[in-house]
Design an enzyme around this catalytic site. Sequence first.
Site, PDB file in Angstrom:
ATOM      1  N   GLU A   1       4.443  -5.981   3.883  1.00  0.00           N
ATOM      2  CA  GLU A   1       4.408  -5.371   5.212  1.00  0.00           C
ATOM      3  C   GLU A   1       5.705  -5.696   5.955  1.00  0.00           C
ATOM      4  O   GLU A   1       6.346  -6.713   5.709  1.00  0.00           O
ATOM      5  CB  GLU A   1       3.221  -5.914   6.002  1.00  0.00           C
ATOM      6  CG  GLU A   1       1.863  -5.461   5.490  1.00  0.00           C
ATOM      7  CD  GLU A   1       1.467  -4.066   5.962  1.00  0.00           C
ATOM      8  OE1 GLU A   1       2.317  -3.366   6.554  1.00  0.00           O
ATOM      9  OE2 GLU A   1       0.317  -3.673   5.737  1.00  0.00           O
TER      10      GLU A   1
ATOM     11  N   ASP B   1      -0.206   4.397   1.139  1.00  0.00           N
ATOM     12  CA  ASP B   1      -0.545   5.408   2.132  1.00  0.00           C
ATOM     13  C   ASP B   1       0.172   5.177   3.451  1.00  0.00           C
ATOM     14  O   ASP B   1       0.681   4.077   3.723  1.00  0.00           O
ATOM     15  CB  ASP B   1      -2.053   5.460   2.356  1.00  0.00           C
ATOM     16  CG  ASP B   1      -2.611   4.157   2.920  1.00  0.00           C
ATOM     17  OD1 ASP B   1      -2.175   3.083   2.458  1.00  0.00           O
ATOM     18  OD2 ASP B   1      -3.475   4.207   3.822  1.00  0.00           O
TER      19      ASP B   1
ATOM     20  N   HIS C   1       0.833  -1.209   0.000  1.00  0.00           N
ATOM     21  CA  HIS C   1       0.000   0.000   0.000  1.00  0.00           C
ATOM     22  C   HIS C   1       0.863   1.254   0.000  1.00  0.00           C
ATOM     23  O   HIS C   1       1.990   1.265   0.524  1.00  0.00           O
ATOM     24  CB  HIS C   1      -0.994   0.001   1.170  1.00  0.00           C
ATOM     25  CG  HIS C   1      -0.386  -0.008   2.532  1.00  0.00           C
ATOM     26  ND1 HIS C   1       0.062   1.132   3.171  1.00  0.00           N
ATOM     27  CD2 HIS C   1      -0.163  -1.015   3.413  1.00  0.00           C
ATOM     28  CE1 HIS C   1       0.518   0.838   4.367  1.00  0.00           C
ATOM     29  NE2 HIS C   1       0.409  -0.476   4.539  1.00  0.00           N
TER      30      HIS C   1
ATOM     31  N   GLU D   1      -4.968   1.827   2.877  1.00  0.00           N
ATOM     32  CA  GLU D   1      -4.964   0.646   3.741  1.00  0.00           C
ATOM     33  C   GLU D   1      -5.099   1.020   5.208  1.00  0.00           C
ATOM     34  O   GLU D   1      -5.584   0.227   6.016  1.00  0.00           O
ATOM     35  CB  GLU D   1      -3.669  -0.148   3.514  1.00  0.00           C
ATOM     36  CG  GLU D   1      -3.606  -1.501   4.224  1.00  0.00           C
ATOM     37  CD  GLU D   1      -3.008  -1.436   5.623  1.00  0.00           C
ATOM     38  OE1 GLU D   1      -3.076  -2.454   6.351  1.00  0.00           O
ATOM     39  OE2 GLU D   1      -2.465  -0.368   6.006  1.00  0.00           O
ATOM     40  N   GLU D   2      -4.667   2.225   5.561  1.00  0.00           N
ATOM     41  CA  GLU D   2      -4.552   2.597   6.963  1.00  0.00           C
ATOM     42  C   GLU D   2      -5.844   3.154   7.575  1.00  0.00           C
ATOM     43  O   GLU D   2      -5.861   3.521   8.752  1.00  0.00           O
ATOM     44  CB  GLU D   2      -3.444   3.653   7.130  1.00  0.00           C
ATOM     45  CG  GLU D   2      -2.055   3.190   6.718  1.00  0.00           C
ATOM     46  CD  GLU D   2      -1.448   2.185   7.694  1.00  0.00           C
ATOM     47  OE1 GLU D   2      -2.141   1.772   8.642  1.00  0.00           O
ATOM     48  OE2 GLU D   2      -0.285   1.814   7.495  1.00  0.00           O
TER      49      GLU D   2
ATOM     50  N   ASP E   1       6.196   1.178   7.583  1.00  0.00           N
ATOM     51  CA  ASP E   1       4.843   0.880   7.101  1.00  0.00           C
ATOM     52  C   ASP E   1       4.444   1.811   5.970  1.00  0.00           C
ATOM     53  O   ASP E   1       3.814   2.833   6.192  1.00  0.00           O
ATOM     54  CB  ASP E   1       3.871   1.003   8.278  1.00  0.00           C
ATOM     55  CG  ASP E   1       2.518   0.397   8.006  1.00  0.00           C
ATOM     56  OD1 ASP E   1       2.357  -0.280   6.981  1.00  0.00           O
ATOM     57  OD2 ASP E   1       1.616   0.616   8.822  1.00  0.00           O
TER      58      ASP E   1
ATOM     59  N   HIS F   1       3.798   3.161  12.772  1.00  0.00           N
ATOM     60  CA  HIS F   1       2.933   4.217  13.305  1.00  0.00           C
ATOM     61  C   HIS F   1       3.568   4.978  14.468  1.00  0.00           C
ATOM     62  O   HIS F   1       2.944   5.878  15.022  1.00  0.00           O
ATOM     63  CB  HIS F   1       1.564   3.670  13.747  1.00  0.00           C
ATOM     64  CG  HIS F   1       0.816   2.952  12.677  1.00  0.00           C
ATOM     65  ND1 HIS F   1      -0.454   2.453  12.865  1.00  0.00           N
ATOM     66  CD2 HIS F   1       1.144   2.637  11.393  1.00  0.00           C
ATOM     67  CE1 HIS F   1      -0.887   1.858  11.763  1.00  0.00           C
ATOM     68  NE2 HIS F   1       0.080   1.962  10.857  1.00  0.00           N
TER      69      HIS F   1
END
Length: 360
Positions: free
Chosen positions: A163, A73, A71, A133-134, A103, A337
């Site tokens: 990932e 984003d 992903h 995705e987030e 990520d 994150h």
Amino acid sequence: MTDQLDLGADIVTLTRQLCDIESVSRDEGRIADAVEAALRALPHLSVSRTGHTIVARTDLGRDERVVLAGHLDTVPLTDPPNLPTRLEERDGEEVLWGRGTVDMKGGVAVQLKVAANVPEPSRDLTFLFYEAEEIEERYNGLKALGERDPEVLREADLAILFEGTRAEVEGGCKGTLRVEVRTTGTAAHSARPWRGHNAIHDAADVLQRLRDHIQQEVEVDGLTYHEALQAVGIRGGIAGNVVPDECVVTVNYRFAPDKSGEQALAHVQDVFDGYELTVTDLAEGARPGLDRPAAQAFVAALGVPVGPKEGWTDVARFSALGVPAINFGPGDPGLAHQADEHTPTAQLRAAEAAVLRWLA
């Protein structure tokens, strides 16, 4: 100014270029434009785009097809912002610091390096770069692609989701179920509690059942998943002088991928027999499929440690279509994150080298 990606640069430089294009969920236009432009410059790929989700394919007539997915984003930046990226020395190793380094733009960089440097791979490849995705599932670009054109996913013999896994293989993923367990009572003034019945006090039995529950370890396709049933929230009461007539305990069940969501719910209903349950979230897990030839070849070629994915990831979307799926990418998922998100540059290089080894 147009953002440009240099697919001829080394993996660390390319990861920095990707991370430094800010792409918080629902704002992936710039990075999608840059990825699309870089892919369209590669004559051995056919490229299509819907929204901010890009699909690129080889069509060499190989016996196998593998999806490489990631992903575009990220979660929001911190204050002060954790961009632009920078290289640092930590505990004797070089790390790349900044939002997206774990990520999952390191994984996206690996995808792009493979796309550029392996024009005739040993199996046909489908590269997926998807949006959102987030955030809420309804925006997820991989979900939308699976609904719009499921054959793009279903035709694969194996899917690799890039990932962060510390450049190790993590097979499949656990499912997740959230339920609300409700106790009921009778409201009364807290000075005269005998005229009511306290629902919060009754929740003690719910919590005791959780304390007594024996967490299972379940082997699936040679990997051992640790199940978990935990209280993750509790609410009740409307005022400091009122005996509460309702208490709600939110319980999360992370279940091994040998179970369906229906079986997981049946287990939780058995644990809380006699209570009213409300399901608030359910996502099926994904078997790792390590018994499949395509997955076995991937694991053998990489020669890295193999373990279970103890959380939930988008590999479950492939599993639902009957495609075995594996998580593999640079970066420690425990740092995803975080304000201090960072990845050892050695992991970026190791992940790239492993995938190139497999496709040689």
